[in-house]
Design an enzyme around this catalytic site. Structure first.
Site, PDB file in Angstrom:
ATOM      1  N   PRO A  40      48.012  30.886  20.407  1.00  0.00           N
ATOM      2  CA  PRO A  40      47.976  31.845  20.432  1.00  0.00           C
ATOM      3  C   PRO A  40      47.596  33.342  21.010  1.00  0.00           C
ATOM      4  CG  PRO A  40      46.280  29.907  20.221  1.00  0.00           C
ATOM      5  CD  PRO A  40      47.489  29.521  20.724  1.00  0.00           C
ATOM      6  N   CYS A  41      46.677  34.082  20.592  1.00  0.00           N
ATOM      7  CA  CYS A  41      47.685  35.461  21.597  1.00  0.00           C
ATOM      8  C   CYS A  41      46.606  36.159  21.236  1.00  0.00           C
ATOM      9  CB  CYS A  41      48.865  35.242  21.606  1.00  0.00           C
ATOM     10  SG  CYS A  41      49.279  37.216  22.779  1.00  0.00           S
ATOM     11  N   GLN A  42      45.885  36.438  21.820  1.00  0.00           N
ATOM     12  CA  GLN A  42      44.812  38.090  21.400  1.00  0.00           C
ATOM     13  C   GLN A  42      44.512  38.207  22.707  1.00  0.00           C
ATOM     14  OE1 GLN A  42      41.278  36.480  19.645  1.00  0.00           O
ATOM     15  NE2 GLN A  42      39.960  38.667  19.542  1.00  0.00           N
TER      16      GLN A  42
END
Length: 529
Positions: free
Chosen positions: A73-75
């Site tokens: 996950p990459c935010q």
């Protein structure tokens, strides 16, 4: 190989379908996704929190790991909102956990997939104190980025002094439940009817919280604005303030609370603040770096020394009936190959597979509506079926052919929509009593799929209310899975909503298979050279 952030197992499935890889360990922390992964990959050692991964222990138990795959996950920090601060911090850390796995396992190759925007310079992480030494070591490109804390119209004299001081921030920031309750009212203000409904629904809580703010005189500007906001709520309930005037009374306090929350997050995440800029409101000037630059600089440098390639791939180009865009990074040890390539497209727009190819053979199979009834629907032979449908129809009993219960208003909308149309095509009379800001409703909401075209990106189609091309009902979990190219033998676990979510989050196995085949060919060639 090892799969990190494995989800339901779409990426793993594509690699396994090539019969060239053996997955030893998979990490997935979500219980429902983990259950689905275990059910469909029973031979894999499935573990939970990747942050606690002991890669030395894994290598002692299973030997050297040749390939690492996964989609962390990459935010970016700048996408943060108040309720998600801990998730933002966690997500940034998870990208680094993926890199840690490469550094410690030193596999022959790796594959990382992610959202297509990861390629862009816009998707950046803010520099934190713990990264500063690493950034300098690898010469990662940096630039200054402004994090707007407060717009000019809400500025006040003490604002800068407050955000410089964590004690002051802690003193004035509201408890999350207080902010959440008032923010619901503020967000609903664009739709007067929705706001009145929200005020009625949350009356008891809002009056309870108001007691903490309105009973005493307040000296500091922030405290006065907090008092003003909750006094407005009390005045509305007492009949002294019209609903249309509530927004302007609570807005300054809401904006200040968002400022405090962002500032608190800066400090809790140890971000390196270069300076504060008061030219147009209040902004923190923070150095930032692109996520892909970070990964590439570390993994391509010695002693890691990977040859790396990356691009945005469209799932439809590899046989999925869906125009899903994913950013794929592939790396191979430079000692094995100086070059590395992603797979070539095997389909073009002229011969893309369609929604019809994926799900038409299920049109006459009546779905169930309750998890308890999802015991499996016997499938009969189907005379007219596409090559894709035949490949995916690999089970005698159909599981996950389950749909949502549809209310009458939703059914009216279903009936009004033609193939390819969405919420915006509805008559105004059918748009009422729904989203807060109708004009900003996404084009994927209430979308009736077009049988003769690929679908857009499959998301949680329950929340988006995707509609079957010819039937007045929602798309089932199984139909969504077919659009993702999961075969019918792949069974999803958990609640109805969790099943939809797992399907929407997954990597289309058919695209994963193309990536896996290309990587295997390059690994084989490097070993034979």
């Amino acid at each position: 190989m090892i799969d990190l952030f494995a989800g339901a197992g779409g990426l793993s499935l594509g690699f396994l379908q090539t019969r060239k890889y053996e997955i030893k360990v998979a990490y997935e922390n979500n219980p429902e996704m983990q259950a689905t992964y275990k059910r469909n990959h029973p031979e894999v050692d499935v573990r939970g929190d990747v942050c606690s991964a002991d890669y030395e222990e894994i290598q002692r138990k299973y030997g050297p790991i040749d390939v690492v795959i996964g989609g962390p996950p990459c935010q970016g920090f700048s996408n943060a909102n108040r309720q998600k601060n801990h998730v933002i911090s966690q997500n940034n850390m998870l990208v680094k956990q993926y890199i840690r796995a490469i550094l410690e396992l030193q596999p022959k190759a790796f594959v990382m997939e992610n959202v297509s925007t990861l390629r862009s310079d816009v998707h950046r992480f803010y520099l934190d104190e713990r990264d500063a030494e690493l950034i300098g070591q690898y010469d990662i490109p940096m630039k200054e980025t402004k994090l707007v804390l407060l717009d000019r119209e809400f500025m006040f004299d003490e604002a800068l002094a407050v955000v410089r001081n964590m004690q002051q921030i802690s003193k004035f920031v509201w408890p999350d439940e207080h902010y959440s309750a008032l923010n619901v009212i503020y967000k609903a203000a664009k739709n007067p009817k929705k706001m009145i409904e929200a005020l009625a629904k949350h009356k008891k809580l809002l009056l309870k919280y108001a007691d903490d703010y309105v009973s005493t005189e307040q000296i500091h500007y922030i405290s006065r604005k907090s008092k003003q906001a909750f006094e407005a709520i009390v005045q509305y309930y007492d009949g002294f303030l019209d609903a249309q005037d509530v927004q302007s009374e609570i807005e300054p306090a809401i904006m200040i609370q968002r400022m405090l929350s962002k500032a608190a997050e800066m400090y809790s995440n140890h971000l390196v603040v270069e300076r504060f800029d008061c030219s147009f409101g209040l902004a923190a000037v923070i150095r930032s770096f692109a996520v892909f630059d970070y990964l590439k600089a570390i993994l391509s440098s010695k002693p890691n020394d990977y040859t790396i390639t990356a691009d945005v791939l469209c799932a439809a180009d590899y046989g999925a009936p869906q125009k899903r865009m994913r950013f794929v990074v592939m790396g191979i040890k430079r000692s094995m190959s100086e070059t590395i390539k992603l797979p070539q497209e095997s389909f073009t727009e002229e011969n893309y597979r369609t929604v019809r190819d994926a799900i038409a053979d299920l049109e006459e199979v009546v779905p169930v509506k309750n998890i308890a009834d999802d015991v499996g629907i016997p499938l009969e032979m189907h005379s007219e079926i596409s090559a894709l449908g035949e490949a995916l129809r690999d089970a005698d009993v159909l599981k996950n052919h389950i749909i949502t219960n549809t209310r009458e208003i939703a059914m009216e909308r279903f009936r009004a929509l033609k193939q390819g149309q969405n919420f915006h095509a509805l008559d105004d009379a059918l748009k009422t009593n729904t989203y807060t800001d109708i004009s900003r409703t996404q084009g994927t909401i209430y979308l009736r799929l077009d049988y003769d075209a690929p679908s857009g990106t499959v998301v949680n189609v329950r929340k988006s209310m995707w509609v079957h091309p010819t039937l007045d009902r929602a798309i089932s979990v199984r139909e969504a899975a077919r659009l993702q190219t999961f075969p019918d033998s792949f069974v999803f676990c958990g609640s109805k909503d969790k099943q939809y979510q797992q399907v929407g989050n997954a990597v289309p196995p058919i695209m994963a298979k193309a990536i896996a085949k290309k990587l295997a060919a390059q690994l084989k060639k490097s070993q034979s050279d």
